[in-house]
Design a protein around this motif. Structure first.
Motif, PDB file in Angstrom:
ATOM      1  N   ALA A 129       5.029  10.955  -2.844  1.00 42.49           N
ATOM      2  CA  ALA A 129       5.859  11.830  -3.666  1.00 42.49           C
ATOM      3  C   ALA A 129       6.728  12.747  -2.811  1.00 42.49           C
ATOM      4  CB  ALA A 129       4.969  12.668  -4.588  1.00 42.49           C
ATOM      5  N   ALA A 130       6.259  13.069  -1.597  1.00 41.88           N
ATOM      6  CA  ALA A 130       7.021  13.967  -0.729  1.00 41.88           C
ATOM      7  C   ALA A 130       8.062  13.238   0.108  1.00 41.88           C
ATOM      8  CB  ALA A 130       6.067  14.725   0.195  1.00 41.88           C
ATOM      9  N   ILE A 131       8.017  11.911   0.120  1.00 38.14           N
ATOM     10  CA  ILE A 131       8.961  11.142   0.931  1.00 38.14           C
ATOM     11  C   ILE A 131      10.257  10.954   0.147  1.00 38.14           C
ATOM     12  CG2 ILE A 131       9.410   8.919   2.027  1.00 38.14           C
ATOM     13  CD1 ILE A 131       6.445   8.697   2.600  1.00 38.14           C
ATOM     14  N   GLY A 132      11.324  11.483   0.673  1.00 34.92           N
ATOM     15  CA  GLY A 132      12.646  11.299   0.080  1.00 34.92           C
ATOM     16  C   GLY A 132      13.488  10.375   0.931  1.00 34.92           C
ATOM     17  N   GLU A 133      14.729  10.189   0.532  1.00 39.75           N
ATOM     18  CA  GLU A 133      15.597   9.267   1.263  1.00 39.75           C
ATOM     19  C   GLU A 133      15.931   9.786   2.653  1.00 39.75           C
ATOM     20  OE1 GLU A 133      20.031  10.329  -0.073  1.00 39.75           O
ATOM     21  OE2 GLU A 133      18.847   9.365  -1.631  1.00 39.75           O
ATOM     22  N   GLN A 134      15.757  11.096   2.873  1.00 41.85           N
ATOM     23  CA  GLN A 134      16.007  11.661   4.193  1.00 41.85           C
ATOM     24  C   GLN A 134      14.729  11.783   5.020  1.00 41.85           C
ATOM     25  OE1 GLN A 134      19.057  12.071   5.185  1.00 41.85           O
ATOM     26  NE2 GLN A 134      19.876  11.553   3.159  1.00 41.85           N
ATOM     27  N   ALA A 135      13.603  11.353   4.462  1.00 37.48           N
ATOM     28  CA  ALA A 135      12.321  11.478   5.179  1.00 37.48           C
ATOM     29  C   ALA A 135      11.572  10.158   5.182  1.00 37.48           C
ATOM     30  CB  ALA A 135      11.467  12.575   4.545  1.00 37.48           C
ATOM     31  N   LEU A 136      12.307   9.064   5.371  1.00 36.22           N
ATOM     32  CA  LEU A 136      11.669   7.757   5.371  1.00 36.22           C
ATOM     33  C   LEU A 136      10.863   7.505   6.636  1.00 36.22           C
ATOM     34  CD1 LEU A 136      14.526   5.552   3.856  1.00 36.22           C
ATOM     35  CD2 LEU A 136      12.430   6.322   2.749  1.00 36.22           C
ATOM     36  N   HIS A 137      10.924   8.419   7.592  1.00 34.34           N
ATOM     37  CA  HIS A 137      10.120   8.255   8.806  1.00 34.34           C
ATOM     38  C   HIS A 137       8.662   8.639   8.577  1.00 34.34           C
ATOM     39  CE1 HIS A 137      11.316  12.491   8.652  1.00 34.34           C
ATOM     40  NE2 HIS A 137      10.218  12.745   9.333  1.00 34.34           N
ATOM     41  N   ARG A 138       8.372   9.333   7.495  1.00 37.17           N
ATOM     42  CA  ARG A 138       7.002   9.740   7.213  1.00 37.17           C
ATOM     43  C   ARG A 138       6.171   8.546   6.746  1.00 37.17           C
ATOM     44  NH1 ARG A 138       7.278  15.244   3.716  1.00 37.17           N
ATOM     45  NH2 ARG A 138       5.020  14.934   3.913  1.00 37.17           N
ATOM     46  N   ARG A 139       4.855   8.613   6.992  1.00 33.89           N
ATOM     47  CA  ARG A 139       3.964   7.526   6.615  1.00 33.89           C
ATOM     48  C   ARG A 139       2.742   8.088   5.907  1.00 33.89           C
ATOM     49  NH1 ARG A 139       7.988   5.695   7.479  1.00 33.89           N
ATOM     50  NH2 ARG A 139       8.614   4.027   8.907  1.00 33.89           N
ATOM     51  N   VAL A 140       2.143   7.256   5.065  1.00 29.99           N
ATOM     52  CA  VAL A 140       0.963   7.683   4.320  1.00 29.99           C
ATOM     53  C   VAL A 140      -0.258   7.574   5.217  1.00 29.99           C
ATOM     54  CG1 VAL A 140       1.971   6.929   2.139  1.00 29.99           C
ATOM     55  CG2 VAL A 140       0.527   5.359   3.416  1.00 29.99           C
ATOM     56  N   PRO A 141      -1.271   8.424   5.004  1.00 28.00           N
ATOM     57  CA  PRO A 141      -2.482   8.340   5.826  1.00 28.00           C
ATOM     58  C   PRO A 141      -3.300   7.100   5.490  1.00 28.00           C
ATOM     59  CG  PRO A 141      -2.759   9.967   4.091  1.00 28.00           C
ATOM     60  CD  PRO A 141      -1.319   9.527   4.031  1.00 28.00           C
ATOM     61  N   ILE A 142      -3.829   6.483   6.531  1.00 26.90           N
ATOM     62  CA  ILE A 142      -4.664   5.285   6.352  1.00 26.90           C
ATOM     63  C   ILE A 142      -6.125   5.702   6.505  1.00 26.90           C
ATOM     64  CG2 ILE A 142      -5.223   2.991   7.233  1.00 26.90           C
ATOM     65  CD1 ILE A 142      -2.406   2.754   8.253  1.00 26.90           C
ATOM     66  N   PRO A 143      -6.938   5.564   5.454  1.00 24.79           N
ATOM     67  CA  PRO A 143      -8.356   5.960   5.556  1.00 24.79           C
ATOM     68  C   PRO A 143      -9.118   5.033   6.489  1.00 24.79           C
ATOM     69  CG  PRO A 143      -7.942   4.867   3.463  1.00 24.79           C
ATOM     70  CD  PRO A 143      -6.599   5.050   4.115  1.00 24.79           C
ATOM     71  N   ARG A 144     -10.232   5.542   6.995  1.00 22.80           N
ATOM     72  CA  ARG A 144     -11.067   4.721   7.853  1.00 22.80           C
ATOM     73  C   ARG A 144     -11.726   3.600   7.054  1.00 22.80           C
ATOM     74  NH1 ARG A 144     -14.742   9.242  10.539  1.00 22.80           N
ATOM     75  NH2 ARG A 144     -14.682   9.904   8.356  1.00 22.80           N
ATOM     76  N   GLY A 145     -12.002   2.517   7.756  1.00 20.84           N
ATOM     77  CA  GLY A 145     -12.613   1.373   7.085  1.00 20.84           C
ATOM     78  C   GLY A 145     -11.550   0.356   6.696  1.00 20.84           C
ATOM     79  N   GLY A 146     -12.021  -0.785   6.279  1.00 15.83           N
ATOM     80  CA  GLY A 146     -11.106  -1.859   5.911  1.00 15.83           C
ATOM     81  C   GLY A 146     -11.174  -2.211   4.447  1.00 15.83           C
ATOM     82  N   ASP A 147     -11.378  -1.209   3.582  1.00 17.48           N
ATOM     83  CA  ASP A 147     -11.487  -1.497   2.155  1.00 17.48           C
ATOM     84  C   ASP A 147     -10.102  -1.669   1.543  1.00 17.48           C
ATOM     85  OD1 ASP A 147     -10.578   1.067   2.271  1.00 17.48           O
ATOM     86  OD2 ASP A 147     -12.224   1.980   1.179  1.00 17.48           O
ATOM     87  N   GLU A 148     -10.090  -1.829   0.203  1.00 16.92           N
ATOM     88  CA  GLU A 148      -8.844  -2.102  -0.491  1.00 16.92           C
ATOM     89  C   GLU A 148      -7.862  -0.941  -0.383  1.00 16.92           C
ATOM     90  OE1 GLU A 148     -11.788  -2.566  -1.617  1.00 16.92           O
ATOM     91  OE2 GLU A 148     -11.994  -4.679  -2.150  1.00 16.92           O
ATOM     92  N   ILE A 149      -8.368   0.293  -0.347  1.00 14.22           N
ATOM     93  CA  ILE A 149      -7.467   1.445  -0.256  1.00 14.22           C
ATOM     94  C   ILE A 149      -6.806   1.489   1.116  1.00 14.22           C
ATOM     95  CG2 ILE A 149      -7.365   3.961  -0.366  1.00 14.22           C
ATOM     96  CD1 ILE A 149      -9.602   3.918  -2.367  1.00 14.22           C
ATOM     97  N   ALA A 150      -7.555   1.161   2.173  1.00 14.43           N
ATOM     98  CA  ALA A 150      -6.953   1.095   3.505  1.00 14.43           C
ATOM     99  C   ALA A 150      -5.883   0.012   3.570  1.00 14.43           C
ATOM    100  CB  ALA A 150      -8.042   0.839   4.554  1.00 14.43           C
ATOM    101  N   LYS A 151      -6.148  -1.125   2.934  1.00 15.62           N
ATOM    102  CA  LYS A 151      -5.141  -2.186   2.894  1.00 15.62           C
ATOM    103  C   LYS A 151      -3.918  -1.741   2.106  1.00 15.62           C
ATOM    104  CE  LYS A 151      -8.560  -5.893   3.257  1.00 15.62           C
ATOM    105  NZ  LYS A 151      -9.196  -7.061   2.578  1.00 15.62           N
ATOM    106  N   LEU A 152      -4.142  -0.995   1.016  1.00 16.79           N
ATOM    107  CA  LEU A 152      -3.022  -0.469   0.243  1.00 16.79           C
ATOM    108  C   LEU A 152      -2.178   0.476   1.092  1.00 16.79           C
ATOM    109  CD1 LEU A 152      -1.482   0.075  -2.423  1.00 16.79           C
ATOM    110  CD2 LEU A 152      -3.194   1.829  -2.940  1.00 16.79           C
ATOM    111  N   ALA A 153      -2.826   1.371   1.845  1.00 13.55           N
ATOM    112  CA  ALA A 153      -2.082   2.302   2.691  1.00 13.55           C
ATOM    113  C   ALA A 153      -1.308   1.557   3.773  1.00 13.55           C
ATOM    114  CB  ALA A 153      -3.053   3.303   3.318  1.00 13.55           C
ATOM    115  N   THR A 154      -1.917   0.526   4.354  1.00 11.56           N
ATOM    116  CA  THR A 154      -1.214  -0.263   5.368  1.00 11.56           C
ATOM    117  C   THR A 154       0.002  -0.959   4.782  1.00 11.56           C
ATOM    118  OG1 THR A 154      -3.322  -0.625   6.516  1.00 11.56           O
ATOM    119  CG2 THR A 154      -1.501  -2.100   7.062  1.00 11.56           C
ATOM    120  N   THR A 155      -0.162  -1.505   3.573  1.00 16.86           N
ATOM    121  CA  THR A 155       0.973  -2.158   2.910  1.00 16.86           C
ATOM    122  C   THR A 155       2.066  -1.156   2.582  1.00 16.86           C
ATOM    123  OG1 THR A 155      -0.564  -3.769   1.945  1.00 16.86           O
ATOM    124  CG2 THR A 155       1.628  -3.614   0.968  1.00 16.86           C
ATOM    125  N   MET A 156       1.677   0.039   2.133  1.00 13.95           N
ATOM    126  CA  MET A 156       2.666   1.077   1.842  1.00 13.95           C
ATOM    127  C   MET A 156       3.443   1.464   3.095  1.00 13.95           C
ATOM    128  SD  MET A 156       2.754   2.061  -1.377  1.00 13.95           S
ATOM    129  CE  MET A 156       3.439   3.706  -1.222  1.00 13.95           C
TER     130      MET A 156
END
Length: 509
Positions: free
Chosen positions: A241-268
């Motif tokens: 929600a905080a990433i705008g068109e001028q802040a595309l360099h920002r990335r979402v945090p990737i949680p530890r572990g290899g569960d579905e949420i970590a895969k979602l963050a990697t895909t994002m």
């Protein structure tokens, strides 16, 4: 005669149905949890509540059946003992009570008490309560069982225990037996159900207190566990929600572990990488296009202003002709920019993005015939073109766009050639690709620049004239066309001569 009640018309029922549905939907929205965390907690509590209810009822039912079954077995055993005494003619007036038995009473066919235990001696015979059906768990419940030696069994009924001075709940068993003289008597034995009722009450109270506590524990644990599981999702949502068109360099945090949420963050993050690159390319493209358009437009304006102010008609005509040439270059540049936009949006006629899962163009195109026709149309006014074209090299593609690829490569080759251009069309060694090679005998391209020349608006010699060097879009367009056809375009080492530059396009068959 009474008139039938008036029925609501369809026009009246429709608004009523809409009102009912609207209110039902509003009620459902109010009672339905809004968040995933609340829905998961509610679902877990509902499942556990149903399971606890079923288990509690089953437990109470099994406990009741077991306790009443034991009482009935004890009463039946005592009745069988007395029945054998009756059959053997050894029945006394006072009967001893067995372990757990509350009373014994033997009644003859006339309703007279012929024998009884000491605690009910001298009391009247048991009498059934009229028109009262047997209800398990109520005072005076009777179990009718077969008597020994073929004795008759009395029907299930409820007895008036007050005549014996007994108020508590009793399990009564009645067995019929025959005396040696052939007289029939009925033996009533009773076992108290006070202990069974107390056990049932204690168990029910324990379940009534323990089940809600267990349900609260399940709700608490589910709420906490779900919250911990969804915490990375909330962090991802907040960051996105905080990433705008001028802040595309920002990335979402990737949680530890290899569960579905970590895969979602990697895909994002991979998607944000692509968006960042696309945004940078778009901004660079706009800046380069603005820079390329600014100089020709300034020259054109200067020519028109001078032509308008100059009194000599001959000079004016010369300036207007120059302005027309600059207008043609602007038109060509605008055409190339539009072509690149169509390639980037993958909405060209009959073509799609080969790397993005969109279907490739499928029209059969004879690559040798296409090259020959392109060379014939252009002529050899710049430098001669040697052709080495294999037969039957057919690729799936768009004829117009492949013609543009050949034209751009030929333009570049003739622009930099000293004396000749050589074009070769052949099949690859594995015969799974068509190979198009365009070679000129001009200056060789430095290996460090062999990828840079495919960037938009790139010129290796920035000091040369734009009239001679072009806008720097021909080779990028040619490579994009090759990629859109599932192929490649690159600068390779020449197999014939070390001098010059060889552009090789490979297109799948």
């Amino acid at each position: 005669m009474a008139e039938p009640p008036a029925q609501a018309s369809p026009a009246t029922r429709t608004p009523l149905l809409r009102l009912v549905r609207r209110r039902a939907r509003a009620f459902r929205e109010r009672v339905t949890p809004g968040s995933v965390r609340a829905r998961a907690t509610f679902a877990a509590c509902a499942v556990v509540a149903v399971a606890l209810t079923v288990a509690s009822l089953s437990m109470l039912s099994m406990l009741r059946a077991d306790l009443h079954g034991r009482a009935a077995t004890s009463a039946r055993a005592q009745a069988d003992v007395v029945a054998r005494q009756v059959t053997n003619g050894k029945l006394g007036r006072l009967l001893p009570l067995g372990d757990g038995t509350d009373f014994i009473q033997v009644v003859d066919a006339n309703g007279a008490v012929v024998a009884a235990s000491q605690n009910v001696a001298g009391l009247p015979a048991l009498s059934p309560l009229p028109q009262v059906k047997q209800l398990p768990g109520m005072g005076g419940a009777v179990e009718a069982v077969p008597g020994p030696d073929g004795g008759l069994v009395t029907p299930l009924t409820r007895w008036d225990l007050k005549v014996l001075g007994l108020e508590e709940n009793q399990q009564v068993t009645s067995v019929a037996a025959m005396t040696p003289k052939g007289d029939e008597v009925v033996i009533h034995t009773g076992v108290s159900l006070v202990a069974a009722d107390a056990a049932e009450s204690t168990t029910a109270l324990t379940l009534a207190v323990g089940c809600p506590l267990l349900l609260l524990l399940v709700a608490f644990v589910t709420w906490r566990v779900t919250g911990r599981a969804l915490r990375p999702v909330e962090a991802i949502r907040t960051e996105v929600a905080a990433i705008g068109e001028q802040a595309l360099h920002r990335r979402v945090p990737i949680p530890r572990g290899g569960d579905e949420i970590a895969k979602l963050a990697t895909t994002m993050n991979a998607m944000l990488d692509r968006l960042d690159v696309a945004g940078q390319r778009q901004r660079q493209f706009i800046a380069d296009a603005s820079h390329e358009l600014r100089s020709p437009i300034a020259v054109l304006r200067t020519q028109l202003e001078v032509a308008l102010a100059h009194p000599d008609p001959d000079v004016r005509v010369e300036l207007v002709e120059g302005a027309l040439e600059d207008t043609e270059r602007l038109q060509a540049l605008a055409t190339d920019l539009l072509f690149l936009a169509r390639l980037s949006s993958s909405t060209g006629p009959g073509i799609g993005i080969g790397s993005g899962g969109v279907d490739r163009p499928g029209d059969p195109v004879d690559l040798g015939e296409l090259v020959a026709a392109t060379v014939r149309t252009r002529g050899t006014e710049r430098c001669p073109v040697d052709l080495d074209l294999a037969d039957e090299v057919v690729v799936p593609g768009n004829h117009l766009w492949l013609t543009r690829l050949v034209t751009n490569l030929l333009d570049n080759a003739q622009r930099h050639a000293r004396s000749s251009v050589h074009i070769r069309v052949r099949l690859s060694a594995a015969e799974d690709e068509a190979v198009l090679e365009v070679r000129n005998d001009g200056a060789a391209i430095d290996p460090a620049d062999r990828e840079r020349i495919f960037e938009r608006f790139t010129r290796l010699d920035d000091a040369r004239s734009r009239d001679h060097g072009g806008a720097g879009l021909g080779l990028p367009i040619a490579r994009d066309i090759a990629h859109h056809h599932g192929g490649t375009l690159a600068v390779v080492e020449s197999e014939i001569d070390a001098e010059g530059a060889t552009f090789q396009a490979r297109l799948p068959l």
